[in-house]
Design an enzyme around this catalytic site. Structure first.
Site, PDB file in Angstrom:
ATOM      1  N   TYR A  99       0.842  -1.200   0.000  1.00  0.00           N
ATOM      2  CA  TYR A  99       0.000   0.000   0.000  1.00  0.00           C
ATOM      3  C   TYR A  99       0.877   1.248   0.000  1.00  0.00           C
ATOM      4  CZ  TYR A  99      -3.748  -3.239   1.231  1.00  0.00           C
ATOM      5  OH  TYR A  99      -4.642  -4.271   1.212  1.00  0.00           O
ATOM      6  N   ASN A 127     -12.323  -1.707  -4.899  1.00  0.00           N
ATOM      7  CA  ASN A 127     -12.152  -2.104  -6.294  1.00  0.00           C
ATOM      8  C   ASN A 127     -13.332  -2.983  -6.699  1.00  0.00           C
ATOM      9  OD1 ASN A 127     -11.247  -3.096  -8.775  1.00  0.00           O
ATOM     10  ND2 ASN A 127      -9.813  -4.528  -7.834  1.00  0.00           N
ATOM     11  N   CYS A 135      -6.325  -6.455  -7.054  1.00  0.00           N
ATOM     12  CA  CYS A 135      -6.145  -5.941  -5.689  1.00  0.00           C
ATOM     13  C   CYS A 135      -5.593  -7.017  -4.751  1.00  0.00           C
ATOM     14  CB  CYS A 135      -7.447  -5.356  -5.160  1.00  0.00           C
ATOM     15  SG  CYS A 135      -8.881  -6.420  -5.368  1.00  0.00           S
ATOM     16  N   HIS A 136      -5.697  -8.282  -5.135  1.00  0.00           N
ATOM     17  CA  HIS A 136      -5.147  -9.360  -4.302  1.00  0.00           C
ATOM     18  C   HIS A 136      -3.616  -9.328  -4.264  1.00  0.00           C
ATOM     19  CE1 HIS A 136      -5.329 -11.013  -8.393  1.00  0.00           C
ATOM     20  NE2 HIS A 136      -4.286 -11.759  -8.050  1.00  0.00           N
TER      21      HIS A 136
END
Length: 178
Positions: A99, A127, A135-136
């Site tokens: 992040y 998302n 996003c994983h």
């Protein structure tokens, strides 16, 4: 009009949505924010070319291969969310990013000193086109497998499917090997 269809994956049922411009949603059954903001009266169960392409993409992906094409996407969100999702799209198959790294990229793009990793986390969590906008592949600053709207078990399964080096995510107990 929003067109919808279902896809049966190794992780369970996936719900897909698209408009005339492209894929607008891809949610694992039971996912947080599942089909958020979709009004039933605006939806029509119909498999459009975009939805067929998304299913073909997932067929390849769930065979453990990196698809060599991208279905048309139409992610709908705030300017900030869209900027985060664009960075997510660039994370290579089988790799991860933190992040904080995304926040630093955004800060550079916007010409500011700093961006909030927590704000990035919020955008990642919202998302709407899960898996295809990966996003994983986003992890915590120490490499930990933090949050995933579809569930940590599914995040692990997706990373394993991509043959991501998982050794950094698990700290072995003293005297044990990975």
């Amino acid at each position: 009009m929003i067109y919808t269809t279902d896809y049966q994956s190794p992780l369970g049922k996936i719900f897909l949505a698209a408009d005339e411009k492209g894929l607008t949603g891809l949610w694992l059954e039971g996912q947080k924010y599942y089909a958020a903001q979709l009004e039933k009266e605006e939806c029509k169960q119909e498999e459009t070319p975009v939805l067929k392409d998304a299913k073909r993409w997932m067929d390849i992906y769930f065979q453990g291969k990196e698809p060599d094409f991208m279905p048309l996407l139409h992610p709908v969100g705030t300017e900030f969310q869209c900027a985060v999702w664009e960075i997510l799209r660039k994370i290579p198959y089988g790799q991860t990013i933190t992040y904080g790294e995304i926040a630093r990229q955004l800060a550079v793009q916007r010409g500011v000193k700093k961006m909030s990793a927590q704000a990035v986390g919020g955008a990642v969590g919202h998302n709407k086109i899960s898996i295809i906008i990966p996003c994983h592949r986003v992890v915590g600053s120490n490499g930990s497998l933090t949050g995933y709207a579809g569930g940590i078990d599914k995040k692990i399964a997706l990373l394993k499917l991509e043959k991501t080096d998982m050794s950094r995510f698990f700290v072995p107990k003293k005297g044990t090997a990975l």
